[in-house]
Design a protein around this motif. Structure first.
Motif, PDB file in Angstrom:
ATOM      1  N   ILE A 101       0.839  -1.189   0.000  1.00 24.87           N
ATOM      2  CA  ILE A 101       0.000   0.000   0.000  1.00 24.87           C
ATOM      3  C   ILE A 101       0.883   1.251   0.000  1.00 24.87           C
ATOM      4  CG2 ILE A 101      -1.705   1.308   1.364  1.00 24.87           C
ATOM      5  CD1 ILE A 101      -2.865  -1.199   0.207  1.00 24.87           C
ATOM      6  N   VAL A 102       0.502   2.234  -0.790  1.00 25.08           N
ATOM      7  CA  VAL A 102       1.175   3.531  -0.779  1.00 25.08           C
ATOM      8  C   VAL A 102       0.635   4.313   0.412  1.00 25.08           C
ATOM      9  CG1 VAL A 102       1.489   5.712  -2.005  1.00 25.08           C
ATOM     10  CG2 VAL A 102       1.513   3.543  -3.267  1.00 25.08           C
ATOM     11  N   VAL A 103       1.551   4.725   1.293  1.00 29.52           N
ATOM     12  CA  VAL A 103       1.155   5.367   2.540  1.00 29.52           C
ATOM     13  C   VAL A 103       1.899   6.696   2.712  1.00 29.52           C
ATOM     14  CG1 VAL A 103       1.087   5.070   5.049  1.00 29.52           C
ATOM     15  CG2 VAL A 103       0.767   3.096   3.570  1.00 29.52           C
ATOM     16  N   PRO A 104       1.165   7.785   2.972  1.00 29.50           N
ATOM     17  CA  PRO A 104       1.820   9.059   3.257  1.00 29.50           C
ATOM     18  C   PRO A 104       2.260   9.110   4.718  1.00 29.50           C
ATOM     19  CG  PRO A 104      -0.536   9.358   3.310  1.00 29.50           C
ATOM     20  CD  PRO A 104      -0.291   7.916   2.927  1.00 29.50           C
ATOM     21  N   CYS A 105       3.160  10.001   5.012  1.00 29.39           N
ATOM     22  CA  CYS A 105       3.593  10.218   6.389  1.00 29.39           C
ATOM     23  C   CYS A 105       2.419  10.802   7.180  1.00 29.39           C
ATOM     24  CB  CYS A 105       4.779  11.185   6.393  1.00 29.39           C
ATOM     25  SG  CYS A 105       5.474  11.464   8.025  1.00 29.39           S
ATOM     26  N   PRO A 106       2.156  10.284   8.373  1.00 30.21           N
ATOM     27  CA  PRO A 106       1.098  10.883   9.184  1.00 30.21           C
ATOM     28  C   PRO A 106       1.404  12.351   9.468  1.00 30.21           C
ATOM     29  CG  PRO A 106       1.768   8.780  10.092  1.00 30.21           C
ATOM     30  CD  PRO A 106       2.754   9.123   9.014  1.00 30.21           C
ATOM     31  N   GLY A 107       0.391  13.177   9.354  1.00 31.19           N
ATOM     32  CA  GLY A 107       0.557  14.599   9.604  1.00 31.19           C
ATOM     33  C   GLY A 107       0.977  15.394   8.381  1.00 31.19           C
ATOM     34  N   ARG A 108       1.187  14.720   7.263  1.00 28.88           N
ATOM     35  CA  ARG A 108       1.604  15.396   6.034  1.00 28.88           C
ATOM     36  C   ARG A 108       0.673  14.985   4.901  1.00 28.88           C
ATOM     37  NH1 ARG A 108       4.110  18.006   9.287  1.00 28.88           N
ATOM     38  NH2 ARG A 108       6.323  17.889   9.606  1.00 28.88           N
ATOM     39  N   ALA A 109       0.460  15.884   3.974  1.00 33.32           N
ATOM     40  CA  ALA A 109      -0.360  15.586   2.795  1.00 33.32           C
ATOM     41  C   ALA A 109       0.514  15.747   1.553  1.00 33.32           C
ATOM     42  CB  ALA A 109      -1.565  16.509   2.733  1.00 33.32           C
ATOM     43  N   PRO A 110       1.062  14.637   1.018  1.00 35.60           N
ATOM     44  CA  PRO A 110       1.986  14.739  -0.104  1.00 35.60           C
ATOM     45  C   PRO A 110       1.331  15.126  -1.419  1.00 35.60           C
ATOM     46  CG  PRO A 110       1.549  12.457   0.356  1.00 35.60           C
ATOM     47  CD  PRO A 110       0.846  13.260   1.424  1.00 35.60           C
ATOM     48  N   GLY A 111       0.032  14.969  -1.539  1.00 40.52           N
ATOM     49  CA  GLY A 111      -0.624  15.355  -2.778  1.00 40.52           C
ATOM     50  C   GLY A 111      -1.476  14.269  -3.382  1.00 40.52           C
ATOM     51  N   GLY A 112      -1.057  13.041  -3.377  1.00 42.28           N
ATOM     52  CA  GLY A 112      -1.831  11.989  -4.025  1.00 42.28           C
ATOM     53  C   GLY A 112      -2.727  11.225  -3.070  1.00 42.28           C
ATOM     54  N   THR A 113      -2.199  10.840  -1.938  1.00 41.65           N
ATOM     55  CA  THR A 113      -2.935  10.081  -0.938  1.00 41.65           C
ATOM     56  C   THR A 113      -2.852  10.848   0.367  1.00 41.65           C
ATOM     57  OG1 THR A 113      -2.320   8.011  -2.028  1.00 41.65           O
ATOM     58  CG2 THR A 113      -3.099   7.847   0.215  1.00 41.65           C
ATOM     59  N   ARG A 114      -3.976  10.892   1.092  1.00 42.10           N
ATOM     60  CA  ARG A 114      -3.975  11.640   2.353  1.00 42.10           C
ATOM     61  C   ARG A 114      -4.730  10.850   3.411  1.00 42.10           C
ATOM     62  NH1 ARG A 114      -9.024  14.282   2.834  1.00 42.10           N
ATOM     63  NH2 ARG A 114     -10.257  14.028   0.951  1.00 42.10           N
ATOM     64  N   TRP A 115      -4.479  11.209   4.646  1.00 44.31           N
ATOM     65  CA  TRP A 115      -5.164  10.573   5.771  1.00 44.31           C
ATOM     66  C   TRP A 115      -6.461  11.299   6.074  1.00 44.31           C
ATOM     67  CZ3 TRP A 115      -3.626   6.011   7.285  1.00 44.31           C
ATOM     68  CH2 TRP A 115      -2.301   5.638   7.135  1.00 44.31           C
ATOM     69  N   LEU A 116      -7.579  10.573   6.079  1.00 39.87           N
ATOM     70  CA  LEU A 116      -8.820  11.105   6.651  1.00 39.87           C
ATOM     71  C   LEU A 116      -8.729  10.960   8.165  1.00 39.87           C
ATOM     72  CD1 LEU A 116     -11.595   9.695   4.280  1.00 39.87           C
ATOM     73  CD2 LEU A 116     -10.523  11.952   4.249  1.00 39.87           C
ATOM     74  N   VAL A 117      -8.186   9.823   8.605  1.00 37.84           N
ATOM     75  CA  VAL A 117      -7.873   9.577  10.010  1.00 37.84           C
ATOM     76  C   VAL A 117      -6.479   8.975  10.035  1.00 37.84           C
ATOM     77  CG1 VAL A 117      -8.476   8.329  12.127  1.00 37.84           C
ATOM     78  CG2 VAL A 117     -10.295   9.106  10.586  1.00 37.84           C
ATOM     79  N   PRO A 118      -5.502   9.692  10.576  1.00 37.99           N
ATOM     80  CA  PRO A 118      -4.158   9.122  10.643  1.00 37.99           C
ATOM     81  C   PRO A 118      -4.078   8.059  11.739  1.00 37.99           C
ATOM     82  CG  PRO A 118      -4.184  11.281  11.662  1.00 37.99           C
ATOM     83  CD  PRO A 118      -5.556  11.053  11.089  1.00 37.99           C
ATOM     84  N   PRO A 119      -3.087   7.192  11.660  1.00 37.87           N
ATOM     85  CA  PRO A 119      -2.906   6.211  12.733  1.00 37.87           C
ATOM     86  C   PRO A 119      -2.615   6.919  14.051  1.00 37.87           C
ATOM     87  CG  PRO A 119      -1.311   5.871  10.954  1.00 37.87           C
ATOM     88  CD  PRO A 119      -2.083   7.089  10.626  1.00 37.87           C
ATOM     89  N   ASP A 120      -3.039   6.300  15.150  1.00 36.59           N
ATOM     90  CA  ASP A 120      -2.816   6.905  16.462  1.00 36.59           C
ATOM     91  C   ASP A 120      -1.489   6.481  17.073  1.00 36.59           C
ATOM     92  OD1 ASP A 120      -3.302   4.287  17.291  1.00 36.59           O
ATOM     93  OD2 ASP A 120      -5.236   4.754  18.211  1.00 36.59           O
ATOM     94  N   GLY A 121      -0.794   5.535  16.451  1.00 36.75           N
ATOM     95  CA  GLY A 121       0.479   5.072  16.975  1.00 36.75           C
ATOM     96  C   GLY A 121       0.347   3.950  17.988  1.00 36.75           C
ATOM     97  N   ARG A 122      -0.869   3.639  18.392  1.00 36.20           N
ATOM     98  CA  ARG A 122      -1.115   2.562  19.353  1.00 36.20           C
ATOM     99  C   ARG A 122      -1.604   1.286  18.663  1.00 36.20           C
ATOM    100  NH1 ARG A 122      -4.154   6.766  21.631  1.00 36.20           N
ATOM    101  NH2 ARG A 122      -5.983   5.517  21.193  1.00 36.20           N
ATOM    102  N   GLY A 123      -1.842   1.362  17.367  1.00 36.27           N
ATOM    103  CA  GLY A 123      -2.306   0.185  16.643  1.00 36.27           C
ATOM    104  C   GLY A 123      -3.808   0.077  16.521  1.00 36.27           C
ATOM    105  N   SER A 124      -4.537   1.140  16.821  1.00 32.51           N
ATOM    106  CA  SER A 124      -5.994   1.104  16.684  1.00 32.51           C
ATOM    107  C   SER A 124      -6.364   0.899  15.217  1.00 32.51           C
ATOM    108  CB  SER A 124      -6.615   2.417  17.173  1.00 32.51           C
ATOM    109  OG  SER A 124      -6.329   2.616  18.530  1.00 32.51           O
ATOM    110  N   LEU A 125      -7.348   0.035  14.985  1.00 30.31           N
ATOM    111  CA  LEU A 125      -7.813  -0.278  13.632  1.00 30.31           C
ATOM    112  C   LEU A 125      -9.326  -0.167  13.595  1.00 30.31           C
ATOM    113  CD1 LEU A 125      -5.531  -3.385  13.113  1.00 30.31           C
ATOM    114  CD2 LEU A 125      -5.268  -1.175  11.998  1.00 30.31           C
ATOM    115  N   ASN A 126      -9.875  -0.189  12.402  1.00 31.10           N
ATOM    116  CA  ASN A 126     -11.329  -0.175  12.242  1.00 31.10           C
ATOM    117  C   ASN A 126     -11.886  -1.568  12.490  1.00 31.10           C
ATOM    118  OD1 ASN A 126     -12.001   2.608  11.234  1.00 31.10           O
ATOM    119  ND2 ASN A 126     -10.375   2.035   9.821  1.00 31.10           N
TER     120      ASN A 126
END
Length: 149
Positions: A101-126
Motif C-alpha cells: 500500500i502507498v502510505v503518506p507520512c502521518p501529519g503530512r499531505a503529499p498530494g496523491g494520498t492523504r489521511w482522513l484519520v491518521p494512525p494513532d500510533g497505538r495500533g488502533s484499527l477499524n
C-alpha cells in the motif's frame, strides 16, 4: 502522536528504520508498505467510502486509520490482519498479505494520498463488523438517493 504513528506504520516494513529515516528526510514522500502484518486495508470506491466513513465516524469515538486518494476515487480502511482474506463485500478490494500500500507520512499531505484519520500510533484499527454495517448503510443511502432522481 505523529512520531508514534510513523513508528507504528514503519514497523510493518521489512526495514522499519529505513522508512523512518526516509520520512525524517522528506515527510512529504510516500512509502510503499506491506499489508497483512500489522493491518489489512479494505479499499472501496470513494462514492461509497466517504459516506461509509461519515457513518462510521458517527458510531465510534475514534475510527481507525483511513486513507483517501486526492481525487476521491478510493477510500482505504485499515482493519485487522486477515480481514482482507475473509471480506466478501461488493465493490471492495482487500489488500492483505502479499500486497503493498502507498502510505503518506502521518501529519503530512503529499498530494496523491492523504489521511482522513491518521494512525494513532497505538495500533488502533477499524472494526470490520462496524465497517461492514457502515458500508451497508452508506449503500442504502446511495440507493435511496438514486431512486429519488
Amino acid at each position: 502522536m505523529t512520531r508514534a504513528a510513523v513508528a507504528w506504520l514503519a514497523a510493518a516494513a521489512p526495514e522499519p528504520r529505513a522508512v523512518r529515516l526516509e520520512w525524517e528526510r522528506n515527510p512529504f514522500q510516500t512509502q510503499l508498505l506491506p499489508a497483512g502484518k500489522l493491518w489489512d486495508v479494505l479499499l472501496v470506491p470513494g462514492r461509497i467510502g466517504y459516506p461509509a466513513f461519515d457513518v462510521l465516524a458517527r458510531r465510534v469515538d475514534s475510527p481507525g486509520p483511513v486513507l483517501a486518494d486526492l481525487g476521491g476515487t478510493r477510500t482505504g480502511f485499515f482493519v485487522p490482519p486477515g480481514t482482507a482474506d475473509r471480506w466478501a463485500g461488493t465493490d471492495a478490494r482487500g489488500a492483505g498479505r502479499g500486497t503493498w500500500i502507498v502510505v503518506p507520512c502521518p501529519g503530512r499531505a503529499p498530494g496523491g494520498t492523504r489521511w482522513l484519520v491518521p494512525p494513532d500510533g497505538r495500533g488502533s484499527l477499524n472494526d470490520p463488523i462496524l465497517l461492514d454495517q457502515a458500508l451497508h448503510e452508506a449503500a442504502a443511502m446511495l440507493a435511496a438517493g438514486d431512486k429519488r432522481q
